[in-house]
Motif scaffolding. Structure first.
Motif, mmCIF file in Angstrom:
data_model
loop_
_atom_site.group_PDB
_atom_site.id
_atom_site.type_symbol
_atom_site.label_atom_id
_atom_site.label_comp_id
_atom_site.label_asym_id
_atom_site.label_seq_id
_atom_site.Cartn_x
_atom_site.Cartn_y
_atom_site.Cartn_z
ATOM 1 N N GLN A 83 0.809 -1.220 0.000
ATOM 2 C CA GLN A 83 0.000 0.000 0.000
ATOM 3 C C GLN A 83 0.842 1.269 0.000
ATOM 4 N N GLN A 84 2.091 1.134 0.486
ATOM 5 C CA GLN A 84 2.977 2.299 0.504
ATOM 6 C C GLN A 84 3.237 2.836 -0.902
ATOM 7 N N GLY A 86 1.057 3.481 -2.984
ATOM 8 C CA GLY A 86 0.052 4.529 -3.185
ATOM 9 C C GLY A 86 0.586 5.885 -2.744
ATOM 10 N N VAL A 87 1.294 5.878 -1.630
ATOM 11 C CA VAL A 87 1.887 7.115 -1.111
ATOM 12 C C VAL A 87 2.974 7.603 -2.069
ATOM 13 N N TYR A 124 -8.162 -4.178 1.874
ATOM 14 C CA TYR A 124 -8.009 -2.735 1.689
ATOM 15 C C TYR A 124 -8.428 -2.348 0.288
ATOM 16 N N GLN A 126 -7.147 -0.468 -2.824
ATOM 17 C CA GLN A 126 -5.813 -0.078 -3.313
ATOM 18 C C GLN A 126 -5.718 1.404 -3.685
ATOM 19 N N ASP A 128 -7.259 3.922 -1.858
ATOM 20 C CA ASP A 128 -7.427 4.802 -0.692
ATOM 21 C C ASP A 128 -6.139 5.517 -0.276
ATOM 22 N N ARG A 129 -5.057 4.759 -0.184
ATOM 23 C CA ARG A 129 -3.815 5.356 0.291
ATOM 24 C C ARG A 129 -3.342 6.447 -0.666
ATOM 25 N N LEU A 132 -5.699 9.450 -0.168
ATOM 26 C CA LEU A 132 -5.455 10.137 1.106
ATOM 27 C C LEU A 132 -4.161 10.928 1.069
ATOM 28 N N SER A 133 -3.149 10.341 0.456
ATOM 29 C CA SER A 133 -1.865 11.012 0.374
ATOM 30 C C SER A 133 -1.918 12.218 -0.579
ATOM 31 N N LYS A 136 -3.590 14.936 1.357
ATOM 32 C CA LYS A 136 -2.709 15.504 2.382
ATOM 33 C C LYS A 136 -1.766 16.547 1.755
ATOM 34 N N ASP A 190 -7.283 3.627 -9.630
ATOM 35 C CA ASP A 190 -5.918 3.137 -9.878
ATOM 36 C C ASP A 190 -5.577 3.159 -11.371
#
Ligand SMILES: [Zn+2]
Length: 222
Positions: A83-84, A86-87, A124, A126, A128-129, A132-133, A136, A190
């Motif tokens: 998931q990282q 995604g960030v 999860y 895929q 969302d992260r 969200l990032s 942010k 995605d």
């Protein structure tokens, strides 16, 4: 000690990462098929929806091909719990957006949801992260639960455009959620291929309120 259990490997090529590299080795980072610079208001992604939807802008970070690095990375994000990534993609996207001429202002980011059943299975969403990032770093609120996806029959996916369109009715707006009139919503997924999923979500949003809409995806299949 931790490295024994979580070896620090590149998500693109499985080689051991040198200290300081995160997620991707330098080689893979250089190989990323980045779509930017593009005109986010007029490009192949936007034109895909001509006559179907009125969009403010649409943009993807990476080009997707069946054998390229993008495919490997999306697979890691979707099925291997990375998931990282995604960030990582969100940061690259924010960087790329800064270099575009007409930097858009969004009021709200909404990720395309998974059905509850599929989310339970995978653990999860895929997207969302990434969403969200993005929120942010762009300082825009993100509402992962604004849309609800109902389970459609799987066989419908393989049918023609008309049948896919019937799946559109499997998205609903969360009843606890109010859309402010005139707000600019960034809908995030995605990957975009036929655009049917984004179109279905978009129609649900556009039918409810007078809003402005843009799309962002990690990858685009051209
Ligand atoms: Zn690599």
């Amino acid at each position: 000690m931790l490295k024994l259990f979580f070896p620090h490997l590149c998500c693109g090529c499985d080689r051991r990462l040198s200290d300081g590299s995160q997620m991707l080795c330098v080689n893979c980072q250089n190989e990323l098929p980045i779509c930017f610079p593009i005109n986010i208001n007029d490009n192949a992604f936007v034109r895909q929806f001509y006559g179907r939807l009125r969009l403010e802008s649409a943009f993807s970070l990476l080009r997707f091909e069946k054998t390229n690095l993008t495919q490997q990375l999306l697979h890691q994000l979707k099925y291997k719990g990375q998931q990282q990534l995604g960030v990582f993609f969100a940061l690259r996207m924010v960087e790329a957006l800064k270099s575009t001429q007409n930097q858009p202002k969004f009021d709200l980011i909404i990720p395309v949801p998974l059905s509850n059943k599929r989310k339970r299975k995978r653990g999860y969403n895929q997207v969302d992260r990434f969403a969200l990032s993005l929120g942010k770093h762009l300082q825009v609120p993100v509402l992962p639960k604004a849309l609800i996806r109902k389970d459609g029959k799987r066989s419908l996916v393989k049918l023609g455009r008309k049948s896919r369109f019937q799946r559109a009715h499997h998205f609903e707006i969360n009843k606890n959620f109010e859309l402010a009139k005139g707000s600019h919503i960034l809908l995030v997924d995605d990957i975009v291929t036929t655009g049917a999923t984004l179109e279905a979500c978009a129609k649900v949003l556009l039918n409810t309120r007078d809003i402005k809409l843009s799309f962002a995806t990690i990858a685009i299949s051209e």
